[in-house]
Scaffold this active site. Structure first.
Site, PDB file in Angstrom:
ATOM      1  CB  CYS A 183       7.088  17.935  -8.056  1.00  0.00           C
ATOM      2  SG  CYS A 183       8.444  17.266  -8.946  1.00  0.00           S
ATOM      3  CB  ALA A 216       0.182  -8.391  16.971  1.00  0.00           C
ATOM      4  CG  HIS A 219      -2.012  -0.832   1.039  1.00  0.00           C
ATOM      5  ND1 HIS A 219      -3.177  -0.978   1.973  1.00  0.00           N
ATOM      6  CD2 HIS A 219      -2.548  -1.769  -0.177  1.00  0.00           C
ATOM      7  CE1 HIS A 219      -3.875  -2.162   1.573  1.00  0.00           C
ATOM      8  NE2 HIS A 219      -3.660  -2.480   0.361  1.00  0.00           N
ATOM      9  CB  CYS A 226       5.382  14.723  -8.925  1.00  0.00           C
ATOM     10  SG  CYS A 226       4.802  16.189 -10.183  1.00  0.00           S
TER      11      CYS A 226
END
Ligand code: OAD
Length: 242
Positions: free
Chosen positions: A147, A231, A119, A127
């Site tokens: 950018c 976890a 992901h 950009c």
């Protein structure tokens, strides 16, 4: 350790190939909010509604505000015993692939090496004009960051709802899922693809799948093992005993 866990431990000990799929739940104990559930809200917006191309097209400043908030939040956090245990697991298994849906970068920070960030990564930007991808660790990117190459509007280099995953990465994730003897599915609600289908790839090829989560998920029924709990407690317990 119950019979289920001992059996899983035996399988992990023998396995030549192990794949792990992680979701937001593995970072919950580090302090990163999950997407769904009570903490999946940001200023009364559902975070799943902000992580979309539509939201960015309509309100780029709002989406950037959200991502700046996430940058600042994750910047001050660190990996937890579950992330660390996966680094140890990688050292014990000949072929190990860690597939993560998380964009927080905590697996890499902990020291995991063969990581597929399917992901994307919160610390990368892309950009919207020239598509150049760069890493920028600033905790605050400003309202509408531009950018440096072409002046186009930057966006977070993460996959939003309604967007496709990077095909080569997905291909590697599928391959690792198909060829592993054991897959651990840790801290993911399994409602977003390809979480569910990766575990199915493993099962379809004759591998075993184990889920580690604080609660059952839509995927639990197809699991060979369901280990309920945090976890940060279960993963180290499992890995340390190998
Ligand atoms: P979710 O927020 O949907 O699910 C988090 C899961 O972690 C839930 O099943 C919780 O029960 C579990 N959980 C919470 N705390 C835990 C703990 N301490 N130990 C173990 N499990 C715990 O997050 P994801 O499944 O990762 O995508 O969500 C998948 C994707 O949806 C995300 O990658 C994101 C989101 O939209 C994009 O941004 C593209």
């Amino acid at each position: 350790m119950g019979p289920d866990r001992s059996k899983l431990k035996e399988l992990l000990k023998k396995a030549e190939r192990v794949a792990v799929l992680t979701g937001a739940g593995i970072s919950a104990e580090s302090g990163v909010p999950t997407f769904r559930g009570a903490d999946g809200l940001w200023r009364n917006y559902k975070v799943t509604e902000l992580a979309t191309p539509d939201a960015f097209a309509q309100h780029p400043e709002l989406v950037w505000e959200f991502y700046n908030w996430r940058r600042q939040l994750v910047n001050g956090l660190t990996y937890n015993p579950a992330h660390k245990a996966l680094v140890d697991l990688e050292a014990k298994v000949p072929h190990f692939t860690l597939i993560t849906q998380n964009v927080d970068g905590l697996h890499l920070k902990a020291g995991s090496r063969n990581v597929l960030e399917i992901h994307g990564n919160l610390w990368k930007v892309r950009c919207t004009r020239c598509h150049k991808i760069t890493t920028d660790m600033s905790p605050d990117m400003g309202t509408l960051p531009k950018c440096q190459e072409c002046g186009g509007l930057l966006r977070p280099h993460v996959v939003w709802f309604g967007e496709s995953l990077d095909y080569p990465l997905l291909h590697q994730a599928m391959e690792a899922s198909r060829t592993c003897q054991v897959m651990l599915v840790i801290g993911t609600s399994a409602v977003v693809q390809p979480a569910a289908s990766l575990a199915l790839e493993t099962k379809g090829a004759g591998g075993k799948v184990a889920e580690i989560n604080v609660e059952e998920t839509p995927n639990s029924r197809m699991m060979d093992f369901v280990l309920l709990g945090k976890a940060g407690e279960i993963v180290p317990e499992l890995v340390n005993s190998l």
